[in-house]
Scaffold this motif. Structure first.
Motif, PDB file in Angstrom:
ATOM      1  N   CYS A 138       0.835  -1.195   0.000  1.00  0.00           N
ATOM      2  CA  CYS A 138       0.000   0.000   0.000  1.00  0.00           C
ATOM      3  C   CYS A 138       0.870   1.245   0.000  1.00  0.00           C
ATOM      4  O   CYS A 138       0.663   2.162  -0.795  1.00  0.00           O
ATOM      5  CB  CYS A 138      -0.923  -0.008   1.216  1.00  0.00           C
ATOM      6  SG  CYS A 138      -1.862   1.517   1.434  1.00  0.00           S
ATOM      7  N   ARG A 162       3.455  -1.492  -7.578  1.00  0.00           N
ATOM      8  CA  ARG A 162       2.688  -0.399  -6.985  1.00  0.00           C
ATOM      9  C   ARG A 162       3.265  -0.064  -5.612  1.00  0.00           C
ATOM     10  O   ARG A 162       3.872  -0.907  -4.952  1.00  0.00           O
ATOM     11  CB  ARG A 162       1.213  -0.756  -6.838  1.00  0.00           C
ATOM     12  CG  ARG A 162       0.932  -1.940  -5.912  1.00  0.00           C
ATOM     13  CD  ARG A 162      -0.409  -1.806  -5.235  1.00  0.00           C
ATOM     14  NE  ARG A 162      -0.410  -0.659  -4.339  1.00  0.00           N
ATOM     15  CZ  ARG A 162      -1.495   0.021  -3.995  1.00  0.00           C
ATOM     16  NH1 ARG A 162      -2.671  -0.343  -4.450  1.00  0.00           N
ATOM     17  NH2 ARG A 162      -1.412   1.052  -3.171  1.00  0.00           N
ATOM     18  N   GLN A 218      -1.297   7.404 -10.742  1.00  0.00           N
ATOM     19  CA  GLN A 218      -2.557   6.885 -10.215  1.00  0.00           C
ATOM     20  C   GLN A 218      -3.389   8.015  -9.625  1.00  0.00           C
ATOM     21  O   GLN A 218      -2.888   8.825  -8.843  1.00  0.00           O
ATOM     22  CB  GLN A 218      -2.286   5.834  -9.142  1.00  0.00           C
ATOM     23  CG  GLN A 218      -3.542   5.284  -8.481  1.00  0.00           C
ATOM     24  CD  GLN A 218      -3.211   4.247  -7.428  1.00  0.00           C
ATOM     25  OE1 GLN A 218      -2.433   3.325  -7.663  1.00  0.00           O
ATOM     26  NE2 GLN A 218      -3.800   4.401  -6.242  1.00  0.00           N
ATOM     27  N   LYS A 243      -8.922   5.470 -10.642  1.00  0.00           N
ATOM     28  CA  LYS A 243      -9.781   4.650  -9.802  1.00  0.00           C
ATOM     29  C   LYS A 243     -11.183   5.249  -9.713  1.00  0.00           C
ATOM     30  O   LYS A 243     -11.352   6.473  -9.702  1.00  0.00           O
ATOM     31  CB  LYS A 243      -9.178   4.519  -8.400  1.00  0.00           C
ATOM     32  CG  LYS A 243      -7.971   3.604  -8.351  1.00  0.00           C
ATOM     33  CD  LYS A 243      -7.686   3.150  -6.935  1.00  0.00           C
ATOM     34  CE  LYS A 243      -6.684   2.009  -6.922  1.00  0.00           C
ATOM     35  NZ  LYS A 243      -6.529   1.438  -5.566  1.00  0.00           N
ATOM     36  N   CYS A 271      -9.905   1.793 -13.300  1.00  0.00           N
ATOM     37  CA  CYS A 271      -9.747   0.822 -12.217  1.00  0.00           C
ATOM     38  C   CYS A 271     -10.997   0.793 -11.347  1.00  0.00           C
ATOM     39  O   CYS A 271     -11.325   1.781 -10.682  1.00  0.00           O
ATOM     40  CB  CYS A 271      -8.524   1.157 -11.368  1.00  0.00           C
ATOM     41  SG  CYS A 271      -8.248  -0.012 -10.011  1.00  0.00           S
ATOM     42  N   ARG A 273     -12.583  -0.356  -8.005  1.00  0.00           N
ATOM     43  CA  ARG A 273     -12.007  -0.690  -6.697  1.00  0.00           C
ATOM     44  C   ARG A 273     -13.061  -0.870  -5.615  1.00  0.00           C
ATOM     45  O   ARG A 273     -12.756  -0.783  -4.416  1.00  0.00           O
ATOM     46  CB  ARG A 273     -10.995   0.376  -6.281  1.00  0.00           C
ATOM     47  CG  ARG A 273     -11.438   1.819  -6.452  1.00  0.00           C
ATOM     48  CD  ARG A 273     -12.307   2.346  -5.373  1.00  0.00           C
ATOM     49  NE  ARG A 273     -11.559   2.485  -4.139  1.00  0.00           N
ATOM     50  CZ  ARG A 273     -12.110   2.514  -2.951  1.00  0.00           C
ATOM     51  NH1 ARG A 273     -13.434   2.410  -2.826  1.00  0.00           N
ATOM     52  NH2 ARG A 273     -11.388   2.663  -1.870  1.00  0.00           N
ATOM     53  N   ASP A 305      -9.186  -3.680  -8.563  1.00  0.00           N
ATOM     54  CA  ASP A 305      -8.444  -3.688  -7.298  1.00  0.00           C
ATOM     55  C   ASP A 305      -9.252  -4.474  -6.261  1.00  0.00           C
ATOM     56  O   ASP A 305     -10.085  -3.908  -5.554  1.00  0.00           O
ATOM     57  CB  ASP A 305      -8.222  -2.246  -6.828  1.00  0.00           C
ATOM     58  CG  ASP A 305      -7.490  -2.161  -5.495  1.00  0.00           C
ATOM     59  OD1 ASP A 305      -7.249  -3.208  -4.872  1.00  0.00           O
ATOM     60  OD2 ASP A 305      -7.167  -1.038  -5.079  1.00  0.00           O
ATOM     61  N   SER A 307      -8.159  -5.740  -3.530  1.00  0.00           N
ATOM     62  CA  SER A 307      -7.689  -5.469  -2.175  1.00  0.00           C
ATOM     63  C   SER A 307      -8.580  -4.426  -1.505  1.00  0.00           C
ATOM     64  O   SER A 307      -9.118  -4.643  -0.416  1.00  0.00           O
ATOM     65  CB  SER A 307      -6.233  -4.993  -2.193  1.00  0.00           C
ATOM     66  OG  SER A 307      -5.378  -5.977  -2.738  1.00  0.00           O
ATOM     67  N   HIS A 308      -8.752  -3.269  -2.167  1.00  0.00           N
ATOM     68  CA  HIS A 308      -9.649  -2.257  -1.636  1.00  0.00           C
ATOM     69  C   HIS A 308     -11.113  -2.660  -1.807  1.00  0.00           C
ATOM     70  O   HIS A 308     -11.973  -2.243  -1.033  1.00  0.00           O
ATOM     71  CB  HIS A 308      -9.408  -0.913  -2.320  1.00  0.00           C
ATOM     72  CG  HIS A 308      -8.194  -0.207  -1.826  1.00  0.00           C
ATOM     73  ND1 HIS A 308      -6.956  -0.410  -2.387  1.00  0.00           N
ATOM     74  CD2 HIS A 308      -8.018   0.675  -0.814  1.00  0.00           C
ATOM     75  CE1 HIS A 308      -6.059   0.334  -1.740  1.00  0.00           C
ATOM     76  NE2 HIS A 308      -6.673   0.993  -0.779  1.00  0.00           N
ATOM     77  N   ILE A 332      -4.769  -4.899  -9.828  1.00  0.00           N
ATOM     78  CA  ILE A 332      -3.808  -4.208  -8.981  1.00  0.00           C
ATOM     79  C   ILE A 332      -4.079  -4.669  -7.563  1.00  0.00           C
ATOM     80  O   ILE A 332      -5.199  -4.535  -7.063  1.00  0.00           O
ATOM     81  CB  ILE A 332      -3.887  -2.674  -9.134  1.00  0.00           C
ATOM     82  CG1 ILE A 332      -2.870  -1.991  -8.219  1.00  0.00           C
ATOM     83  CG2 ILE A 332      -5.286  -2.131  -8.914  1.00  0.00           C
ATOM     84  CD1 ILE A 332      -2.674  -0.511  -8.513  1.00  0.00           C
ATOM     85  N   MET A 333      -3.055  -5.259  -6.914  1.00  0.00           N
ATOM     86  CA  MET A 333      -3.248  -5.886  -5.611  1.00  0.00           C
ATOM     87  C   MET A 333      -2.153  -5.448  -4.650  1.00  0.00           C
ATOM     88  O   MET A 333      -1.029  -5.156  -5.063  1.00  0.00           O
ATOM     89  CB  MET A 333      -3.241  -7.411  -5.743  1.00  0.00           C
ATOM     90  CG  MET A 333      -4.418  -7.957  -6.530  1.00  0.00           C
ATOM     91  SD  MET A 333      -4.362  -9.765  -6.683  1.00  0.00           S
ATOM     92  CE  MET A 333      -3.058  -9.963  -7.900  1.00  0.00           C
ATOM     93  N   GLU A 334      -2.498  -5.443  -3.364  1.00  0.00           N
ATOM     94  CA  GLU A 334      -1.535  -5.088  -2.340  1.00  0.00           C
ATOM     95  C   GLU A 334      -0.836  -6.350  -1.839  1.00  0.00           C
ATOM     96  O   GLU A 334      -1.490  -7.321  -1.442  1.00  0.00           O
ATOM     97  CB  GLU A 334      -2.223  -4.339  -1.203  1.00  0.00           C
ATOM     98  CG  GLU A 334      -2.725  -2.975  -1.664  1.00  0.00           C
ATOM     99  CD  GLU A 334      -3.296  -2.129  -0.540  1.00  0.00           C
ATOM    100  OE1 GLU A 334      -3.442  -2.653   0.586  1.00  0.00           O
ATOM    101  OE2 GLU A 334      -3.611  -0.955  -0.801  1.00  0.00           O
TER     102      GLU A 334
END
Length: 371
Positions: A138, A162, A218, A243, A271, A273, A305, A307-308, A332-334
């Motif tokens: 993150c 990222r 971003q 996003k 993106c 999210r 995304d 993750s979020h 897109i991942m954390e």
């Protein structure tokens, strides 16, 4: 209103003839907000195209040219379009037809560009059938943390790295990033691993600084409708990852992309999210409807995304696979080397082992969906 027309001698614009009907009106016609595109005939000359663009300038309108394999299109952009302009342009040499656009966004619409846009990030293609995976922590916390993160995601097969140098946080008392030092550490990680950098820019005044280090700018969910920021990143010409806002409609999301592209920058990656709903079991509600619908309405690549979108690391793998199945162009991942000690979003971050186990599954789903 009674409208009579007579044909007047052809007007010459940049050496090309546009035979325009001269209206005789009993009362003035009002301008209306009518979005449209001008479809040129196959084999139309550059002079024909220039004549159309010049005519648009006479009305304080802009023409954005899209040259495709099957047709050349001029998207008409401006606050208001005179109701007589469509007919005027159809009298110009080389014009096949004018078509009204049904959506309020013009340049991102598939009506303007039916084929997928492919955004090139240091040779990595986003869109057009490939599956891109962007991964990393993150936020950039230290040199050791970001370098280890870069190595593990590269070894697992990630396409880009990222990491946040500037972090928008709900509380002013939480970790908000290392600033330019974080950007420098990201650049160092890119030098070692070769992974392009995706990082967030939060204010118009930071764009020049972040652009010196980043490969993709971003725009976070909280800034999706920061129109000054959108215009500033649009002027850079760099790839932009946009996003979706926490409570934004799909139309609002695409209109924000329009702000970037209207500055002459076609390199926009959408993106999804997750959005805020009444549900409290997860951080957000992952809206996979938006992926399929955005792919239908726009030519821009769409990534997700998870993750979020979920806020829980154990929900990231199934939602990542579902996103690819829904047609997403990437993820897109954390990923953090030690999520339990992360300074931000540790609960939604995959550890290296879980990320490495997920990557072959992503490839398998992508292969099944895309053949």
């Amino acid at each position: 209103m009674i409208l009579m027309r007579q044909i007047v001698p052809a007007a010459i614009t940049n050496g090309t003839l546009c035979r325009v009907p001269a209206p005789i009106l009993t009362q003035p016609e009002k301008e209306e907000d009518r979005s449209m595109i001008v479809v040129m005939q196959t084999g139309s000359s550059q002079a024909d195209i220039d004549a159309v663009l010049e005519r648009l300038k006479e009305y304080n309108l802009q023409g954005h040219l899209t040259i495709g394999a099957e047709r050349t299109v001029v998207a008409v952009v401006g606050a208001t379009i005179p109701p007589t302009l469509r007919e005027e342009l159809e009298y110009c040499n080389g014009v096949k037809e004018t078509v009204r656009i049904t959506q309020p966004y013009k340049l991102v619409s598939r009506e303007v560009r039916p084929h997928d846009t492919i955004v090139d990030v240091r040779g990595i293609k986003v869109g057009g059938g490939s599956t891109v995976v962007i991964a990393g922590p993150c936020s950039v916390e230290s040199e050791a943390q970001i370098m280890e993160s870069a190595r593990v995601v590269r070894e697992a097969g990630a396409s880009m790295l990222r990491g946040g140098a500037f972090k928008p946080r709900s509380s002013p008392y939480t970790f908000r990033g290392l600033g330019e030092l974080g950007l420098q550490l990201l650049a160092q990680a890119r030098d070692e691993t070769g992974l392009p950098i995706v990082t967030e820019v939060m204010t118009p005044t930071d764009v020049e600084l972040v652009a010196r280090y980043a490969d993709v700018l971003q725009i976070g969910a909280r800034n999706m409708q920061n129109y000054q920021l959108l215009e500033e990143v649009g002027r850079t010409g760099m790839p932009v990852l946009l996003k979706r806002g926490l409570s934004a409609t799909i139309e609002e999301w695409l209109l924000s992309a329009e702000y970037v592209i209207a500055q002459g920058n076609p390199n926009v990656i959408l993106c999804e999210r997750g959005i805020r709903t009444f549900e409290t079991a997860t951080r957000n509600t992952m809206d996979l409807n938006a992926v399929a619908l955005a792919k239908r309405r726009t030519h821009l690549p769409v990534i997700v995304d998870p993750s979020h979108g979920t806020g829980k690391w154990y929900l990231v793998p199934p939602l990542a696979l579902a996103s690819i199945a829904a047609g997403a162009d990437g993820l897109i991942m954390e990923v953090h080397p030690d999520p339990d000690r992360a300074k931000s979003d540790g609960g939604q971050s995959l550890n290296p082992e879980n990320f490495a186990a997920l990557m072959p599954k992503i490839a398998a789903v992508a292969a099944a969906v895309r053949g």
